[in-house]
Design an enzyme around this catalytic site. Structure first.
Site, PDB file in Angstrom:
ATOM      1  CB  SER A 130      -8.739  -1.097   4.316  1.00 25.79           C
ATOM      2  OG  SER A 130      -9.302  -2.293   3.843  1.00 25.79           O
TER       3      SER A 130
ATOM      4  CD  GLU B 231      -5.299   0.666   2.566  1.00 29.26           C
ATOM      5  OE1 GLU B 231      -5.163  -0.349   3.273  1.00 29.26           O
ATOM      6  OE2 GLU B 231      -5.881   0.663   1.477  1.00 29.26           O
TER       7      GLU B 231
ATOM      8  NE  ARG C  31      -3.969  -1.944   0.128  1.00 28.24           N
ATOM      9  CZ  ARG C  31      -3.811  -3.184  -0.382  1.00 28.24           C
ATOM     10  NH1 ARG C  31      -2.728  -3.499  -1.063  1.00 28.24           N
ATOM     11  NH2 ARG C  31      -4.754  -4.072  -0.260  1.00 28.24           N
TER      12      ARG C  31
HETATM   13  C1  LIG Z   1     -15.320   0.254  -1.128  1.00 26.47           C
HETATM   14  C2  LIG Z   1     -13.837   0.417  -1.306  1.00 26.47           C
HETATM   15  C3  LIG Z   1     -13.033  -0.696  -1.466  1.00 26.47           C
HETATM   16  C4  LIG Z   1     -11.654  -0.549  -1.611  1.00 26.47           C
HETATM   17  N1  LIG Z   1     -10.896  -1.676  -1.773  1.00 26.47           N
HETATM   18  C5  LIG Z   1      -9.556  -1.561  -1.917  1.00 26.47           C
HETATM   19  C6  LIG Z   1      -8.737  -2.720  -2.081  1.00 26.47           C
HETATM   20  O1  LIG Z   1      -9.211  -3.852  -2.100  1.00 26.47           O
HETATM   21  N2  LIG Z   1      -7.407  -2.542  -2.245  1.00 26.47           N
HETATM   22  C7  LIG Z   1      -6.824  -1.307  -2.233  1.00 26.47           C
HETATM   23  O2  LIG Z   1      -5.607  -1.215  -2.398  1.00 26.47           O
HETATM   24  N3  LIG Z   1      -7.572  -0.195  -2.074  1.00 26.47           N
HETATM   25  C8  LIG Z   1      -8.908  -0.275  -1.924  1.00 26.47           C
HETATM   26  N4  LIG Z   1      -9.676   0.853  -1.749  1.00 26.47           N
HETATM   27  C9  LIG Z   1      -9.021   2.160  -1.664  1.00 26.47           C
HETATM   28  C10 LIG Z   1      -8.953   2.932  -2.988  1.00 26.47           C
HETATM   29  O3  LIG Z   1     -10.046   2.642  -3.810  1.00 26.47           O
HETATM   30  C11 LIG Z   1      -7.694   2.666  -3.760  1.00 26.47           C
HETATM   31  O4  LIG Z   1      -6.571   2.956  -2.970  1.00 26.47           O
HETATM   32  C12 LIG Z   1      -7.640   3.496  -5.052  1.00 26.47           C
HETATM   33  O5  LIG Z   1      -6.565   3.024  -5.799  1.00 26.47           O
HETATM   34  C13 LIG Z   1      -7.478   4.990  -4.802  1.00 26.47           C
HETATM   35  O6  LIG Z   1      -7.649   5.658  -6.042  1.00 26.47           O
HETATM   36  P1  LIG Z   1      -8.247   7.132  -6.107  1.00 26.47           P
HETATM   37  O7  LIG Z   1      -8.186   7.571  -7.509  1.00 26.47           O
HETATM   38  O8  LIG Z   1      -9.589   7.181  -5.471  1.00 26.47           O
HETATM   39  O9  LIG Z   1      -7.198   7.927  -5.225  1.00 26.47           O
HETATM   40  P2  LIG Z   1      -7.504   9.143  -4.241  1.00 26.47           P
HETATM   41  O10 LIG Z   1      -8.246   8.622  -3.060  1.00 26.47           O
HETATM   42  O11 LIG Z   1      -8.097  10.255  -4.983  1.00 26.47           O
HETATM   43  O12 LIG Z   1      -6.030   9.524  -3.795  1.00 26.47           O
HETATM   44  C14 LIG Z   1      -5.260   8.624  -3.038  1.00 26.47           C
HETATM   45  C15 LIG Z   1      -3.803   9.105  -3.059  1.00 26.47           C
HETATM   46  O13 LIG Z   1      -3.300   8.980  -4.383  1.00 26.47           O
HETATM   47  C16 LIG Z   1      -2.824  10.234  -4.837  1.00 26.47           C
HETATM   48  N5  LIG Z   1      -3.132  10.329  -6.278  1.00 26.47           N
HETATM   49  C17 LIG Z   1      -4.317  10.135  -6.899  1.00 26.47           C
HETATM   50  N6  LIG Z   1      -4.177  10.280  -8.232  1.00 26.47           N
HETATM   51  C18 LIG Z   1      -2.883  10.584  -8.448  1.00 26.47           C
HETATM   52  C19 LIG Z   1      -2.109  10.865  -9.614  1.00 26.47           C
HETATM   53  N7  LIG Z   1      -2.621  10.843 -10.848  1.00 26.47           N
HETATM   54  N8  LIG Z   1      -0.801  11.167  -9.450  1.00 26.47           N
HETATM   55  C20 LIG Z   1      -0.238  11.182  -8.220  1.00 26.47           C
HETATM   56  N9  LIG Z   1      -0.905  10.920  -7.084  1.00 26.47           N
HETATM   57  C21 LIG Z   1      -2.205  10.620  -7.199  1.00 26.47           C
HETATM   58  C22 LIG Z   1      -3.560  11.282  -4.028  1.00 26.47           C
HETATM   59  O14 LIG Z   1      -2.824  12.484  -3.957  1.00 26.47           O
HETATM   60  C23 LIG Z   1      -3.660  10.564  -2.693  1.00 26.47           C
HETATM   61  O15 LIG Z   1      -2.441  10.702  -1.987  1.00 26.47           O
HETATM   62  C24 LIG Z   1     -11.061   0.737  -1.594  1.00 26.47           C
HETATM   63  C25 LIG Z   1     -11.880   1.860  -1.437  1.00 26.47           C
HETATM   64  C26 LIG Z   1     -13.250   1.714  -1.299  1.00 26.47           C
HETATM   65  C27 LIG Z   1     -14.105   2.935  -1.132  1.00 26.47           C
END
Ligand SMILES: Cc1cc2nc3c(=O)[nH]c(=O)nc-3n(C[C@H](O)[C@H](O)[C@H](O)COP(=O)(O)OP(=O)(O)OC[C@H]3O[C@@H](n4cnc5c(N)ncnc54)[C@H](O)[C@@H]3O)c2cc1C
Length: 301
Positions: free
Chosen positions: A225, A296, A177
């Site tokens: 999580s 996380e 992560r």
């Molecule tokens: C119901 C649910 C289930 C989930 N299950 C999992 C799972 O099984 N496994 C898991 O790993 N995660 C899980 N997640 C967490 C999440 O969905 C993931 O971590 C996802 O990859 C985050 O993507 P995001 O675009 O929403 O990032 P954001 O939440 O928008 O950002 C997260 C971080 O990434 C950075 N970021 C985003 N885009 C960029 C970019 N283009 N360049 C640089 N930095 C960037 C942001 O600055 C921030 O620090 C879950 C979330 C939910 C709500």
């Protein structure tokens, strides 16, 4: 912190608009995250192409935040002072070349998976049900318990200090992560996949999705999580369950009674409620198991 207000003046807003950016002032962040929590950001800027991104980065200097789909974040009730950028347009495109996929940092994981399946490729099935963008997933090395997105990456294109860099996977440190791709914008990711045999991929995707539907409280806003799994025999969810905290409620935030590592927003929860619950969990787990849980989700102030 008034820097965000100072550095973005109306001329600069016009310039960004002329490059195709959509700019929202005092936009409520609760509209841009899966938790549905968060106060206003000074400027929420949708960035559709590289010209606009360069201009944005030149203007905001180091006081900015790049947001994906907001599925792994907790925004403050006071919001964010400054500019928040979100990759749209060109950054959502996905190209396929045999078993290689070139994917924009703003593309949704769900769209990437559709294309992987359509092209009879395999290797990313464990990502099903993870909401969010490819940029966010690579930044946090998203995945399941034993399969992480970094395994299929060839290279990552980033913007850092106003310079474009193409970094091969071997040069990037990925951990559980976590990646060292901080303080940069992930604009493109190249994946190397394999040709699928029969319908194994679809079956794996269905199985993985079924598990999520059974174990995760997907009917209420949440951010996935809350805590990373510690290096112990028990997962964060199990540790929380054994402290008896499942179902614990502060205001409208609640530790899910389905999954101990999820906090849900029952409607109208505020960040303070969630932070209070996080604090309670950390203290109870420390007291009972002598384990320090690490969040996380990214807490953004
Ligand atoms: C119901 C649910 C289930 C989930 N299950 C999992 C799972 O099984 N496994 C898991 O790993 N995660 C899980 N997640 C967490 C999440 O969905 C993931 O971590 C996802 O990859 C985050 O993507 P995001 O675009 O929403 O990032 P954001 O939440 O928008 O950002 C997260 C971080 O990434 C950075 N970021 C985003 N885009 C960029 C970019 N283009 N360049 C640089 N930095 C960037 C942001 O600055 C921030 O620090 C879950 C979330 C939910 C709500």
């Amino acid at each position: 912190m008034e820097e965000g207000r100072r550095i973005i003046n109306y001329n600069l807003i016009r310039r960004l608009s002329s490059l195709g950016c959509k700019i929202l002032r005092n936009e409520l962040l609760l509209k841009h995250c899966s938790f549905k929590i968060g106060g206003p950001v000074d400027f929420f800027i949708e960035i559709p192409n590289e010209y606009a991104l360069l201009e944005f980065l030149g203007i905001v200097s180091d006081k900015y935040y790049i947001l994906g789909k907001g599925t792994n974040v907790l925004f403050s009730d006071e919001g964010y002072k400054g500019a928040m950028g979100c990759l749209t347009g060109d950054f959502r495109k996905i190209y396929v070349l045999k078993d290689q996929i070139l994917c924009g940092g703003g593309a949704l994981i769900s769209n990437l998976l559709k294309i992987v399946l359509k092209n009879n490729l395999t290797g990313l099935e464990y990502l099903v049900g993870i909401p969010g963008t490819v940029g966010g997933a690579v930044r946090g090395n998203a995945g399941s318990k034993d399969e992480w997105i970094s395994a299929s990456i060839n290279s990552v294109e980033i913007y850092k200090n106003l310079k474009k860099q193409l970094i091969s996977k071997e040069k990037i440190k990925f951990r559980y992560r976590e990646s060292e791709l901080r303080d940069c914008v992930i604009t493109k990711v190249s994946f190397s996949l394999k040709k699928a045999m029969g319908n194994d991929s679809s079956k794996k995707i269905c199985r993985n999705m079924q598990k999520r539907l059974e174990k995760q409280p997907l009917n209420m806003p949440n951010a996935g999580s809350v805590f990373k799994n510690p290096s112990s025999d028990l997962s964060a969810g199990e540790l929380i369950e054994y402290t008896g905290l499942k179902g614990k409620r502060i205001g409208c935030a609640q530790i899910s009674d389905l999954h101990g590592n999820f906090i849900v927003n029952r409607g109208g929860a505020i960040a303070k409620d969630v932070l209070y619950l996080i604090d309670i969990v950390k203290k109870r787990v420390k007291k009972k198991f002598n384990i320090n849980l690490e969040t996380e989700i990214k807490i953004i102030k």
